[in-house]
Design an enzyme around this catalytic site. Structure first.
Site, PDB file in Angstrom:
ATOM      1  N   GLY A  14      44.038 -40.380  79.491  1.00  0.00           N
ATOM      2  CA  GLY A  14      43.103 -40.860  78.470  1.00  0.00           C
ATOM      3  C   GLY A  14      42.320 -42.063  78.969  1.00  0.00           C
ATOM      4  N   SER A  17      37.814 -42.827  78.040  1.00  0.00           N
ATOM      5  CA  SER A  17      37.162 -43.221  76.786  1.00  0.00           C
ATOM      6  C   SER A  17      37.981 -44.307  76.112  1.00  0.00           C
ATOM      7  CB  SER A  17      37.066 -41.982  75.874  1.00  0.00           C
ATOM      8  OG  SER A  17      36.569 -42.326  74.596  1.00  0.00           O
ATOM      9  N   GLY A  18      37.329 -45.057  75.226  1.00  0.00           N
ATOM     10  CA  GLY A  18      38.023 -45.965  74.310  1.00  0.00           C
ATOM     11  C   GLY A  18      38.969 -46.945  74.990  1.00  0.00           C
ATOM     12  N   ILE A  19      40.178 -47.023  74.445  1.00  0.00           N
ATOM     13  CA  ILE A  19      41.186 -47.990  74.879  1.00  0.00           C
ATOM     14  C   ILE A  19      41.545 -47.773  76.354  1.00  0.00           C
ATOM     15  CG2 ILE A  19      43.571 -48.751  74.488  1.00  0.00           C
ATOM     16  CD1 ILE A  19      43.189 -47.681  71.535  1.00  0.00           C
ATOM     17  N   TYR A 166      48.861 -35.719  63.010  1.00  0.00           N
ATOM     18  CA  TYR A 166      48.635 -36.835  63.948  1.00  0.00           C
ATOM     19  C   TYR A 166      49.777 -37.857  63.823  1.00  0.00           C
ATOM     20  CZ  TYR A 166      46.558 -40.933  66.156  1.00  0.00           C
ATOM     21  OH  TYR A 166      46.347 -42.038  66.963  1.00  0.00           O
TER      22      TYR A 166
HETATM   23  N1  LIG Z   1      41.755 -45.728  67.818  1.00  0.00           N
HETATM   24  C1  LIG Z   1      42.804 -46.069  67.063  1.00  0.00           C
HETATM   25  O1  LIG Z   1      42.676 -46.591  65.943  1.00  0.00           O
HETATM   26  C2  LIG Z   1      44.194 -45.839  67.576  1.00  0.00           C
HETATM   27  C3  LIG Z   1      45.277 -46.375  66.845  1.00  0.00           C
HETATM   28  C4  LIG Z   1      46.572 -46.164  67.289  1.00  0.00           C
HETATM   29  C5  LIG Z   1      46.777 -45.428  68.460  1.00  0.00           C
HETATM   30  N2  LIG Z   1      45.730 -44.915  69.142  1.00  0.00           N
HETATM   31  C6  LIG Z   1      45.991 -44.137  70.352  1.00  0.00           C
HETATM   32  O2  LIG Z   1      45.311 -44.713  71.444  1.00  0.00           O
HETATM   33  C7  LIG Z   1      45.111 -43.719  72.457  1.00  0.00           C
HETATM   34  C8  LIG Z   1      43.690 -43.799  72.961  1.00  0.00           C
HETATM   35  O3  LIG Z   1      42.817 -43.386  71.907  1.00  0.00           O
HETATM   36  P1  LIG Z   1      41.374 -43.996  71.672  1.00  0.00           P
HETATM   37  O4  LIG Z   1      41.373 -44.575  70.310  1.00  0.00           O
HETATM   38  O5  LIG Z   1      40.932 -44.828  72.827  1.00  0.00           O
HETATM   39  O6  LIG Z   1      40.517 -42.636  71.569  1.00  0.00           O
HETATM   40  P2  LIG Z   1      39.397 -41.979  72.501  1.00  0.00           P
HETATM   41  O7  LIG Z   1      38.278 -42.912  72.724  1.00  0.00           O
HETATM   42  O8  LIG Z   1      39.104 -40.671  71.872  1.00  0.00           O
HETATM   43  O9  LIG Z   1      40.159 -41.728  73.890  1.00  0.00           O
HETATM   44  C9  LIG Z   1      41.106 -40.689  73.993  1.00  0.00           C
HETATM   45  C10 LIG Z   1      41.339 -40.344  75.452  1.00  0.00           C
HETATM   46  O10 LIG Z   1      42.277 -39.252  75.497  1.00  0.00           O
HETATM   47  C11 LIG Z   1      41.719 -38.209  76.276  1.00  0.00           C
HETATM   48  N3  LIG Z   1      42.122 -36.902  75.782  1.00  0.00           N
HETATM   49  C12 LIG Z   1      42.026 -36.415  74.523  1.00  0.00           C
HETATM   50  N4  LIG Z   1      42.446 -35.147  74.481  1.00  0.00           N
HETATM   51  C13 LIG Z   1      42.815 -34.818  75.739  1.00  0.00           C
HETATM   52  C14 LIG Z   1      43.300 -33.642  76.346  1.00  0.00           C
HETATM   53  N5  LIG Z   1      43.471 -32.498  75.649  1.00  0.00           N
HETATM   54  N6  LIG Z   1      43.568 -33.643  77.669  1.00  0.00           N
HETATM   55  C15 LIG Z   1      43.347 -34.766  78.400  1.00  0.00           C
HETATM   56  N7  LIG Z   1      42.881 -35.915  77.891  1.00  0.00           N
HETATM   57  C16 LIG Z   1      42.608 -35.938  76.575  1.00  0.00           C
HETATM   58  C17 LIG Z   1      40.224 -38.379  76.163  1.00  0.00           C
HETATM   59  O11 LIG Z   1      39.630 -37.740  77.265  1.00  0.00           O
HETATM   60  P3  LIG Z   1      38.084 -37.216  77.231  1.00  0.00           P
HETATM   61  O12 LIG Z   1      37.233 -38.381  77.546  1.00  0.00           O
HETATM   62  O13 LIG Z   1      38.065 -36.186  78.276  1.00  0.00           O
HETATM   63  O14 LIG Z   1      37.846 -36.679  75.849  1.00  0.00           O
HETATM   64  C18 LIG Z   1      40.087 -39.882  76.174  1.00  0.00           C
HETATM   65  O15 LIG Z   1      40.110 -40.372  77.486  1.00  0.00           O
HETATM   66  C19 LIG Z   1      45.484 -42.382  71.805  1.00  0.00           C
HETATM   67  O16 LIG Z   1      46.792 -42.012  72.214  1.00  0.00           O
HETATM   68  C20 LIG Z   1      45.483 -42.696  70.324  1.00  0.00           C
HETATM   69  O17 LIG Z   1      46.327 -41.837  69.588  1.00  0.00           O
HETATM   70  C21 LIG Z   1      44.440 -45.118  68.745  1.00  0.00           C
END
Ligand SMILES: NC(=O)c1ccc[n+]([C@@H]2O[C@H](COP(=O)([O-])OP(=O)(O)OC[C@H]3O[C@@H](n4cnc5c(N)ncnc54)[C@H](OP(=O)(O)O)[C@@H]3O)[C@@H](O)[C@H]2O)c1
Length: 289
Positions: A14, A17-19, A166
């Protein structure tokens, strides 16, 4: 920037993108070799370009973590590419709007958010042990508190709700981390810890969620004081990957300070049952590590 992570190899899922993307940049700036995993080649290549002048190196490894075949293929490529792996950081995650099954016939959220970390850790465990002291870091979420396990219907075959799915996948990530930490023999010198990054409305996590969920997240993000910045969230992940404390400390769940996991995540019987169910779903012997 201090280059205290020179010579450390960090596998970070991951990372595109994002974090995860911000964490990858921070780790590269501190000298780490980052094996950045994501689905999208364009986003992966732009991350490599963005970090070209960093003290460390980012290499992109494309993988869609939805199937066991893809996770095994990724593991084989990582084992080929890196003689050592110091940190395995599971950060990839997604949320959906409706029930979808992977090519393995598994509910997608559980497959990507929990089963992929379970199987990738299994596949890379020996390399982590050979590189020890080593770490497994998992990006979890405090939303796990709203979830419970239902081992008769772990994948919501009946009565699917995307947010519940989720939340349960994140409950599984916390329970997995605690169980892994408890199972790792002391002599292997591998720690396992998980982190709540905060509620981070600015990432792409909810891009595939239902319209009401996306509206709610967008609105929450506009309220001053609600939510955590992506920079702060990434710093929390990097802390578990890089801080000396987590070379020794294991089985912790932290946010901006120590957090207590939910009762469901801590329950040893539930953790054991999840471990066995996960092993069966991905096709490995549950007796590991
Ligand atoms: N945002 C929040 O409020 C929040 C809160 C608590 C926990 N989290 C956790 O933090 C982590 C990062 O999330 P984020 O908020 O930064 O979201 P994000 O911007 O959507 O980033 C998600 C990352 O996961 C990758 N990913 C998603 N599906 C995948 C798959 N099938 N195979 C391989 N890679 C995959 C994406 O890759 P691509 O670029 O290829 O799509 C991206 O790099 C996640 O585990 C999320 O559950 C987030």
């Amino acid at each position: 920037m201090p280059t205290d992570l020179a010579d450390r190899v960090v596998v970070l899922t991951g990372a595109t993108s994002g974090i995860g993307r911000l964490a990858a940049v921070a780790l590269a700036e501190r000298g780490a070799t980052v094996a950045a995993v994501g689905r999208d080649r364009g986003r992966g290549e732009s991350l490599v370009a963005e970090t070209a002048d960093a003290a460390g190196t980012v290499r992109f490894h494309r993988a869609d973590l939805a199937t066991t075949a893809a996770v095994r293929d990724l593991a084989a490529r990582l084992l080929e590419a890196y003689d050592r792996i110091d940190v395995l950081a599971h950060n990839a995650g997604l949320s959906t709007r409706s029930r979808t099954e992977t090519a393995d016939g598994v509910e997608l959220t559980l497959a990507v958010n929990h089963l992929a970390p379970y199987l990738l850790t299994h596949e890379l465990y020996d390399r982590l042990a050979a590189s020890a002291p080593a770490r497994v870091v998992v990006t979890a979420s405090d939303i796990h508190r709203r979830a419970a396990f239902d081992f008769d219907d772990l994948q919501f075959a009946a009565d699917y709700d995307a947010l519940d799915a989720y939340a349960r996948s994140k409950l599984a990530t916390v329970a997995f981390t605690l169980e892994l930490a408890a199972r790792i023999p002391d002599d292997d010198a591998i720690t396992a810890n998980c982190v709540h990054p905060g509620f981070v409305p600015s990432t792409n996590l909810f891009r595939d969620a239902s319209l009401p969920t996306r509206v709610m997240v967008r609105a929450a993000g506009l309220v001053p004081g609600v939510g955590t910045s992506a920079d702060e969230a990434a710093a929390r992940v990097v802390r578990l990957i890089a801080d000396d404390t987590f070379a020794e400390r294991t089985g912790a769940y932290v946010g901006d300070g120590d957090l207590t996991p939910s009762t469901a995540a801590s329950d040893p019987a539930a953790r054991e049952r999840l471990w066995e169910a996960s092993a069966e779903l991905v096709g490995v012997d549950a007796d590991w590590p």
